[in-house]
Enzyme design. Structure first.
Site, short mmCIF file in Angstrom:
data_model
loop_
_atom_site.label_atom_id
_atom_site.label_comp_id
_atom_site.label_asym_id
_atom_site.label_seq_id
_atom_site.Cartn_x
_atom_site.Cartn_y
_atom_site.Cartn_z
N ARG A 30 11.31 4.02 3.19
CA ARG A 30 10.96 3.08 4.26
C ARG A 30 12.21 2.31 4.62
O ARG A 30 12.97 1.88 3.74
CB ARG A 30 9.87 2.13 3.80
CG ARG A 30 9.70 0.95 4.74
CD ARG A 30 8.47 0.16 4.44
NE ARG A 30 7.26 0.89 4.80
CZ ARG A 30 6.05 0.34 4.83
NH1 ARG A 30 5.90 -0.93 4.54
NH2 ARG A 30 5.00 1.06 5.17
N LYS A 71 25.47 -3.68 -1.21
CA LYS A 71 26.93 -3.61 -1.38
C LYS A 71 27.57 -2.85 -0.21
O LYS A 71 28.78 -2.62 -0.22
CB LYS A 71 27.27 -2.87 -2.67
CG LYS A 71 26.73 -3.51 -3.91
CD LYS A 71 27.13 -2.66 -5.12
CE LYS A 71 26.48 -3.15 -6.39
NZ LYS A 71 26.60 -2.16 -7.47
N HIS A 125 5.18 6.03 11.48
CA HIS A 125 4.70 5.85 10.11
C HIS A 125 3.76 7.03 9.82
O HIS A 125 2.53 6.87 9.77
CB HIS A 125 3.96 4.52 10.00
CG HIS A 125 3.67 4.06 8.60
ND1 HIS A 125 3.71 4.90 7.51
CD2 HIS A 125 3.32 2.83 8.13
CE1 HIS A 125 3.40 4.21 6.43
NE2 HIS A 125 3.17 2.97 6.78
N ARG A 152 0.80 -1.23 0.00
CA ARG A 152 0.00 0.00 0.00
C ARG A 152 0.83 1.28 0.00
O ARG A 152 0.59 2.18 -0.78
CB ARG A 152 -0.88 0.08 1.26
CG ARG A 152 -2.31 -0.27 1.05
CD ARG A 152 -2.81 -0.86 2.33
NE ARG A 152 -1.94 -1.94 2.71
CZ ARG A 152 -2.07 -3.19 2.25
NH1 ARG A 152 -3.06 -3.49 1.47
NH2 ARG A 152 -1.24 -4.14 2.61
N THR A 153 1.78 1.33 0.91
CA THR A 153 2.47 2.62 1.08
C THR A 153 3.21 2.97 -0.21
O THR A 153 3.07 4.08 -0.74
CB THR A 153 3.42 2.57 2.28
OG1 THR A 153 2.66 2.17 3.42
CG2 THR A 153 4.03 3.93 2.56
C1 NCD Z 1 1.74 -0.91 8.14
C2 NCD Z 1 3.24 -0.78 8.28
O1 NCD Z 1 3.98 -0.99 7.34
O2 NCD Z 1 3.65 -0.41 9.37
N1 NCD Z 1 1.33 -1.11 6.82
C3 NCD Z 1 1.11 -0.03 6.02
O3 NCD Z 1 2.00 0.75 5.75
N2 NCD Z 1 -0.13 0.19 5.60
C4 NCD Z 1 1.15 -1.90 9.06
C5 NCD Z 1 1.69 -3.30 9.07
O4 NCD Z 1 2.60 -3.64 8.31
O5 NCD Z 1 1.17 -4.06 9.86
#
Ligand code: NCD
Length: 318
Positions: free
Chosen positions: A101, A80, A129, A51-52
């Site tokens: 991320r 590397k 997040h 999703r993100t």
């Molecule tokens: C979440 C995350 O990555 O922290 N997912 C997301 O970004 N929608 C929640 C999860 O992974 O449980």
């Protein structure tokens, strides 16, 4: 130039403007279809995501911009031994904005300190997040009509769940918020979070059984047990199905309680619940695109209609 590391990086007023812009984008997608023409978003994902990452990419494409990036550390020079600081300096030459991320807490912040372009924290370890929180707040504001006067139950892995930590920080700035932390003993909310709430005089309670409190909630925020942050598999297996929200438990909830989940879901919400009008987690994922569109424009200083939060004088600045 401004980055987004924590949901608290924006004031409540700035968030209001961001959500208004996201709302306008939802209504008038075509008006914004070219606003990011010539701009590039880099998505640097050192940890899995559906999703993100895809909602960031969809957001940039909806705005007429372009995307580049990588979706796992093994396909980047991190494998590397390259540092995040060096990677971002290079990416600053290729893109105008970056969503990152990383499994290590604080890595996007290190990147931001060396970056020549805005960096967005798209999740750092078990820490924060912020863009999921913007998504959650926009969903609540749109479907509940308010971000104050709410009793919110957060259920599941409150220890490692970064979406939970970010959301609590963000909601603690609104009036008359009460939290119910529903978790097994081993996955309790970290003490630094409860200390923060006590300091601010915000009401909270920790409970183990969902059935004991579901009836008093305006919102139920379900989370998955974060397998990847466990030190041993046995503990994960023991705790993974501690909560399963099904029709029977939901029958104890108020008719206007909303069920949110950042997704991905594993077993914690039974699929039979998906048809219930209170289950809004898939709509929540859709709000994630609008809010990221608004965020990208805001950080790039490309908001034509409203006063800009920042003014970023574009261009790749390596
Ligand atoms: C979440 C995350 O990555 O922290 N997912 C997301 O970004 N929608 C929640 C999860 O992974 O449980």
């Amino acid at each position: 130039m401004r980055h987004l590391m924590s949901p608290l990086d924006f004031t409540v007023q700035e968030l209001e403007r961001l959500f208004d812009l996201a709302g306008d984008m939802e209504q008038h997608m075509d008006r914004y279809a070219h606003i990011c023409e010539g701009k590039k978003l880099a998505t640097c994902f050192y940890e899995p995501s559906t999703r993100t990452r895809l909602s960031f990419e969809a957001a940039m494409l909806n705005l007429g911009g372009q995307v580049l990036g990588f979706s796992d550390a093994d396909s980047s020079s991190a494998s590397k031994g390259e540092s995040v600081s060096d990677t971002i300096r290079v990416i600053s030459c290729y893109a105008d904005i970056c969503a990152m991320r990383h499994p290590k807490e604080g890595a996007p912040m290190v990147a931001a300190s060396r970056s020549k372009i805005p960096v967005i924290n798209a999740g750092d370890g078990g820490h924060q997040h912020p863009t999921q929180t913007l998504t959650d707040l926009l969903t609540i504001r749109s479907l509940k009509g308010r971000l104050s006067d709410l009793t919110i139950g957060l259920c599941g892995d409150l220890k490692f769940g970064r979406t939970v930590h970010s959301l609590i920080h963000a909601l603690s700035r609104y009036d008359n918020i009460r939290f119910l932390f529903i978790s097994p003993e081993e996955l309790r909310i970290p003490s630094y979070m409860t200390e923060m709430l006590r300091e601010k005089g915000i009401d909270y309670e920790e409970v183990i059984r969902l059935e004991d409190c579901i009836g008093s909630l305006d919102l139920l925020y379900m989370t998955r047990v974060q397998r990847e942050r466990f030190f041993n598999e046995e503990d994960y297996v023991r705790l993974k199905d501690f909560y399963i929200l099904d029709k029977e438990k939901l029958s104890l909830a108020s008719p206007d309680m909303l069920i949110l989940h950042p997704l991905p879901r594993v077993n914690e919400i039974s699929v039979e619940v998906d048809e219930d009008p209170r289950a809004v987690y898939f709509r929540q994922a859709q709000y994630g695109v609008y809010v990221r569109m608004a965020l990208i424009c805001t950080l790039l200083g490309l908001n034509p209609e409203q006063e800009t939060i920042v003014s970023y004088q574009g261009g790749n600045a390596c």
